[in-house]
Write a protein that holds these residues in place. Structure first.
Motif, short mmCIF file in Angstrom:
data_model
loop_
_atom_site.label_atom_id
_atom_site.label_comp_id
_atom_site.label_asym_id
_atom_site.label_seq_id
_atom_site.Cartn_x
_atom_site.Cartn_y
_atom_site.Cartn_z
N GLU A 132 -14.96 -1.82 16.80
CA GLU A 132 -13.78 -1.91 15.95
C GLU A 132 -13.15 -0.54 15.75
O GLU A 132 -12.66 -0.21 14.68
N GLN A 167 -2.22 -5.52 17.77
CA GLN A 167 -3.43 -6.15 17.26
C GLN A 167 -3.31 -7.68 17.24
O GLN A 167 -4.26 -8.40 17.57
N ASP A 213 -5.82 -10.20 19.49
CA ASP A 213 -6.56 -11.33 18.92
C ASP A 213 -6.12 -12.65 19.54
O ASP A 213 -6.95 -13.54 19.79
N LYS A 261 -7.74 -13.39 23.02
CA LYS A 261 -9.12 -13.90 22.93
C LYS A 261 -9.11 -15.41 22.66
O LYS A 261 -9.90 -16.16 23.24
N GLN A 262 -8.20 -15.84 21.80
CA GLN A 262 -8.09 -17.27 21.51
C GLN A 262 -7.59 -18.03 22.74
O GLN A 262 -8.06 -19.13 23.03
#
Length: 534
Positions: free
Chosen positions: A103, A480, A484, A487-488
């Motif tokens: 992170e 960002q 994310d 990934k979904q």
């Protein structure tokens, strides 16, 4: 077609040769790696400065990979070497501040926003850098480099220009010793048991995965994972081979580097979906966190059949050696079966520039940071920070190349070593022969041939994107969110029912565009056109 497939080994080694000359020419006493572990002090300061010591803070990745019993990554051979040989002679106390690798961008943004970031920070994420430049969050390093960084300028001559934004040297990009990004591997001992050759085409590879599942040559009791390490970065050698490169321009590739809108990408994901529904890839891939040790454990545990990890990662992360300890008969081999319709084996490779090193604008220690990096650029210090202590964690081979030992004592020193010599991404030694720089990255001499093969295979038909220095405002805004979202997307598309894959792919790409992807592509096209006006 305007996409350039580069002869990467030649390019990379030319870069290395430039730096090798700089390293070799700086001091007659420092040409040989065999002298590299002797204590050395900064070339900038000739005597210890007077007054209270300067407190210099340096970011350090915590990769959660410490072996049992290892000292803290903030107080070990590497950090003690830095303090003794740089800090003490310059009246500087060097303190390392850890940031979780998984992170790092989020954590760095918090530290920067609160004014508590270390004096020396870094990131691989260019939108983050552009955001800091735009907001005035990082310092101009130009004057300090001119005054305190002569050796740094020599060693990083090929990459410093990539750290210039708006005409100022806001960052110092590290030098990538190896530009190869990913290399596909396979369990050759399993192939031998099944009397199968190394696959040279996508179909041969697919048939091999089916044989791994059906015949279980690793005797896993049905736990075999024929294809694993499923994330956007590591599936590129496979997915890129489905693209129609005759219809893709360099502008297209810059606008949409992940390829969601490029011709052939849907076919690539339909193939991955087919592998999933046939039980040929890791069914739990959506659960794996970024930079987790899941894949390493799958390899060491004898479950993984094939994957496309970071080039040479099985060696420098140690899991090939651990696999061999568990199963001396195990053999990993490099493969490159994913051929596109244009006859090439396209895969992204790194530019010569690596991680971006920066100093927060709030820091009072710009000069000390540059002195530190300049000291690091001396050959003996680079060797020590890459290989540790001679006789304990490394030795010099008959060919003059340092090689890491695999003893428990060596492991205590080297498990996090890639983050201390931060001006280099990859092992670097000052030699005249390109292959020696490749061999140095083996770290373990028993895997030298694998390392060289991994680097060469990972560079075959490699391509890099064009350099565009114009900040992409939409990318800064949506970076960002889109990370994310991707990934979904992977999880939803790859695990979809085969009868629904077309509609789900189309819907996910639409959602990605609506979430900021469309705005980013549009602005990236405009930036490309502005940078490469005809």
């Amino acid at each position: 077609m305007r996409v350039k497939f580069r002869k990467t080994i030649t390019v990379a080694m030319a870069v290395l040769a430039t730096s090798a000359i700089a390293l070799a020419g700086c001091s007659n006493s420092q040409n040989s790696p065999s002298n590299s572990a002797t204590p050395g002090s900064s070339t900038v300061a000739s005597e210890t400065p007077k007054g209270p010591p300067i407190n210099l803070t340096v970011e350090l990745f915590d990769r959660s990979n410490a072996p049992a019993g290892a000292p803290p990554i903030t107080d070990n051979f590497m950090t003690q070497y830095v303090q003794k040989n740089f800090g003490d002679p310059n009246n500087i106390t060097v303190k390392f501040i850890t940031v979780p690798r998984s992170e790092e961008v989020k954590k760095l943004n918090v530290l920067m926003a609160s004014g508590t970031a270390p004096d020396l920070v870094f990131t691989y994420d260019k939108p983050t850098v552009q955001s800091y430049v735009q907001s005035g969050g990082i310092a101009d390093l130009g004057a300090a480099i001119e005054k305190y960084g002569p050796q740094l300028k020599k060693v990083l001559a090929p990459t410093l220009k990539d750290g210039v934004f708006n005409g100022k040297q806001f960052t110092i990009p590290a030098l990538r010793v190896i530009q190869s990004q990913t290399t596909s591997i396979i369990r050759k001992d399993w192939l031998d048991k099944l009397n199968l050759p190394l696959p040279t085409t996508t179909d041969e590879w697919y048939q091999t995965l089916k044989a791994f599942k059906e015949k279980d040559p690793g005797n896993t009791g049905g736990k075999v994972i024929p294809f694993t390490l499923i994330d956007m970065f590591h599936i590129k050698p496979l997915t890129n081979s489905f693209w129609d490169w005759n219809k893709i321009t360099e502008e297209d590739l810059f606008a949409d580097p992940d390829g969601w809108t490029l011709p052939g990408n849907k076919d690539a994901f339909k193939f991955l979906n087919k592998l999933y529904n046939e039980g040929l890839l890791d069914k739990d891939f959506p659960l794996a966190a970024d930079f987790s040790q899941t894949f390493n454990k799958q390899v060491v545990g004898g479950l993984a059949g094939s994957a496309s990890p970071n080039t040479n990662d099985p060696i420098y992360s140690g899991y090939y050696a651990n696999l061999k300890k568990n199963n001396p008969e195990a053999v990993l081999a490099t493969i490159d079966p994913f051929k596109a319709s244009n006859g090439k084996y396209p895969k992204p490779i790194y530019s010569p520039s690596g991680v971006y090193l920066m100093v927060p604008a709030a820091s009072k220690n710009v000069d000390s940071v540059i002195k530190y990096l300049n000291w690091m650029a001396e050959p003996k210090n680079l060797i020590a920070l890459q290989f540790g202590q001679e006789g304990v964690s490394y030795k010099i081979g008959d060919d003059g190349i340092p090689f890491a030992l695999t003893t428990p004592e060596a492991n205590q020193i080297l498990f996090n070593n890639q983050d201390y010599a931060m001006i280099m991404n990859g092992k670097y030694v000052s030699t005249d022969t390109p292959e020696k720089n490749m061999a140095a990255n083996a770290t373990d001499p028993q895997f030298k041939d694998f390392t060289i093969s991994s680097i060469k295979t990972g560079a075959r038909d490699g391509y890099t994107g064009p350099r565009v220095d114009i900040p992409i405002q939409a990318e800064i805004k949506y970076s960002q969110i889109l990370n994310d979202k991707v990934k979904q997307m992977l999880a939803k598309i790859i695990t979809a029912k085969s009868t629904e894959i077309d509609s789900i792919y189309d819907q996910q790409v639409k959602d990605w565009k609506d979430a900021g992807g469309e705005a980013v592509m549009k602005e990236r096209r405009q930036a490309y056109q502005q940078s490469y006006k005809k």
